[in-house]
Design a protein around this motif. Structure first.
Motif, PDB file in Angstrom:
ATOM      1  N   PHE A  32      41.355  53.508  15.986  1.00  0.00           N
ATOM      2  CA  PHE A  32      41.223  53.653  14.316  1.00  0.00           C
ATOM      3  C   PHE A  32      40.161  54.747  14.310  1.00  0.00           C
ATOM      4  O   PHE A  32      40.344  55.737  13.349  1.00  0.00           O
ATOM      5  N   PRO A  33      38.898  54.928  14.849  1.00  0.00           N
ATOM      6  CA  PRO A  33      37.852  55.873  14.568  1.00  0.00           C
ATOM      7  C   PRO A  33      38.244  57.073  14.874  1.00  0.00           C
ATOM      8  O   PRO A  33      37.844  58.032  14.273  1.00  0.00           O
ATOM      9  N   LEU A  34      39.006  57.177  15.958  1.00  0.00           N
ATOM     10  CA  LEU A  34      39.502  58.334  16.650  1.00  0.00           C
ATOM     11  C   LEU A  34      40.429  59.423  15.152  1.00  0.00           C
ATOM     12  O   LEU A  34      40.291  60.233  15.160  1.00  0.00           O
TER      13      LEU A  34
ATOM     14  N   ASP B  18      39.836  47.666   8.254  1.00  0.00           N
ATOM     15  CA  ASP B  18      39.403  48.551   9.482  1.00  0.00           C
ATOM     16  C   ASP B  18      39.116  48.042  10.570  1.00  0.00           C
ATOM     17  O   ASP B  18      39.542  48.487  11.760  1.00  0.00           O
ATOM     18  N   LYS B  19      38.541  46.749  10.623  1.00  0.00           N
ATOM     19  CA  LYS B  19      37.931  45.888  11.933  1.00  0.00           C
ATOM     20  C   LYS B  19      38.934  45.004  12.542  1.00  0.00           C
ATOM     21  O   LYS B  19      38.814  44.370  13.549  1.00  0.00           O
TER      22      LYS B  19
ATOM     23  N   LYS C  28      40.561  58.357  11.974  1.00  0.00           N
ATOM     24  CA  LYS C  28      39.653  58.419  10.850  1.00  0.00           C
ATOM     25  C   LYS C  28      38.687  59.654  10.844  1.00  0.00           C
ATOM     26  O   LYS C  28      38.536  60.263   9.891  1.00  0.00           O
ATOM     27  N   ASN C  29      38.181  60.067  12.101  1.00  0.00           N
ATOM     28  CA  ASN C  29      37.143  61.167  12.109  1.00  0.00           C
ATOM     29  C   ASN C  29      38.028  62.481  12.637  1.00  0.00           C
ATOM     30  O   ASN C  29      37.237  63.446  12.578  1.00  0.00           O
TER      31      ASN C  29
ATOM     32  N   LYS D   3      41.726  48.895  17.496  1.00  0.00           N
ATOM     33  CA  LYS D   3      40.111  48.954  17.209  1.00  0.00           C
ATOM     34  C   LYS D   3      39.569  50.246  17.609  1.00  0.00           C
ATOM     35  O   LYS D   3      38.726  51.078  16.999  1.00  0.00           O
ATOM     36  N   GLU D   4      39.946  50.485  19.078  1.00  0.00           N
ATOM     37  CA  GLU D   4      39.322  51.714  19.425  1.00  0.00           C
ATOM     38  C   GLU D   4      39.915  53.110  19.088  1.00  0.00           C
ATOM     39  O   GLU D   4      39.460  54.330  18.969  1.00  0.00           O
TER      40      GLU D   4
ATOM     41  N   HIS E  83      45.865  58.668  19.751  1.00  0.00           N
ATOM     42  CA  HIS E  83      45.350  60.062  18.814  1.00  0.00           C
ATOM     43  C   HIS E  83      46.201  60.972  18.996  1.00  0.00           C
ATOM     44  O   HIS E  83      46.467  61.979  17.982  1.00  0.00           O
TER      45      HIS E  83
END
Length: 332
Positions: free
Chosen positions: A198-200, A187-188, A202-203, A195-196, A157
């Motif tokens: 990706f959301p960091l 995405d998955k 994206k958000n 995988k962990e 990140h």
């Protein structure tokens, strides 16, 4: 006029100190507002400088007696070889007697020295190497390309944020597109790290995150900044360098294979030179180690004078755009 002071490890690299000294002269004659410091064997450096035309008021030599080799333990070498050209250069930056450092020496020693001597920015978990690689539309920043073979999601990140800031300021592209290297675009998809992470990404509203990117799509230029751990990044970087050299060699072999193809080769000679220049790593200087208190640029071990000249100019641009200050403002 305030000069940007850049120190060069003149004894690190395959063609030391020739490439470093020739590149330094080239940079001095190209850029008027830099001051260069060369650390290394004063006798060898002086012999190359003899009879050369350059502004002697903007170059100085600091004599050193030791060299750190690739087969030494990086941390032990940094701690024990206090008179090594790289160590002297690192302390000049730490003591704010220079604004940036360029070295083509041992990658491990440069990374260890940057972290141990110059130090990480407050809040930065791990510094990351960012390397510019050519794509169909321009340039892609690959981060991390070798500093951290084992990473955690929040490391990646931070790599993405630092890479985005660097790209925006150095290549003048607002809100550069950021992608995460993966073995699929879904995405998955991917391993636990991806995988962990990706959301960091994206958000994070400060990033122009476009999702996962497969390796085959890197050359198309879909993303400006591609993020991965140092193991994957180094494999991508080395494959890119090797593939570029092989392709150019195969094209040349094909052109020289028949009389007709040789004639055709003459017609496309100018275009081939342009393509060769785009694929030539020496055109892009070196890889900055982002996340340190001051700039350290790791040049390729086989860098020639042109690569060093461009790495020096790269340092000047980095300092002028206050990239480190912007990284601190946005991350801290």
């Amino acid at each position: 006029m305030e000069l940007t002071k850049i120190v060069i490890d003149a004894m690190g690299g395959d063609d030391a100190p020739n490439a470093m000294v020739e590149g330094a002269i080239w940079a001095l004659n190209t850029c008027e507002d830099i001051h260069l410091i060369l650390t290394g064997d004063e006798t060898k450096i002086g012999a190359i400088l003899k009879d050369k035309s350059y502004d002697k008021n903007r170059m100085e030599i600091i004599h050193t007696t030791e060299i750190i080799t690739n087969d030494e333990s990086p941390v032990l070498a940094i701690r024990r070889k206090k008179d090594a050209s790289l160590v002297k250069a690192l302390y000049l930056v730490k003591d704010k007697k220079a604004d940036a450092l360029v070295s083509a020496g041992s990658t491990g020693a440069v990374l260890a020295g940057g972290t141990l001597v110059i130090g990480r920015m407050k809040g930065i978990e791990r510094p990351a190497l960012g390397s510019l690689i050519p794509n169909e539309k321009g340039m892609t920043l690959l981060i991390d390309c070798g500093a951290n073979v084992d990473s955690k999601p929040h490391f990646l990140h931070q790599f993405a944020k630092m890479g985005s800031i660097y790209y925006e300021n150095i290549l003048d592209i607002k809100h550069p597109k950021v992608a995460l290297v993966n073995n699929g675009s879904e995405d998955k998809k991917g391993n636990a790290l991806v995988k962990e992470t990706f959301p960091l990404l994206k958000n994070d509203s400060s990033l122009n995150f476009i999702g996962n990117l497969e390796a085959r799509d890197i050359p198309t230029g879909e993303a400006h900044v591609i993020v991965c751990d140092g193991f994957v990044g180094n494999v991508i970087l080395k494959l890119t360098e090797g593939l570029a050299a092989s392709l150019l060699g195969m094209v040349k072999e094909s052109i020289m294979s028949t009389t007709m193809s040789k004639i055709g080769g003459l017609l496309i000679k100018k275009s081939m030179k342009s393509m060769k220049k785009r694929l030539d790593y020496t055109e892009y200087g070196g890889a900055p180690l982002l996340g340190l208190e001051a700039l350290v640029v790791k040049a390729h071990g086989s860098s020639n004078a042109k690569a060093f000249k461009n790495a020096i100019i790269q340092c000047k641009t980095f300092v002028d755009h206050k990239v480190n200050d912007k990284i601190k403002q946005q991350l801290l």
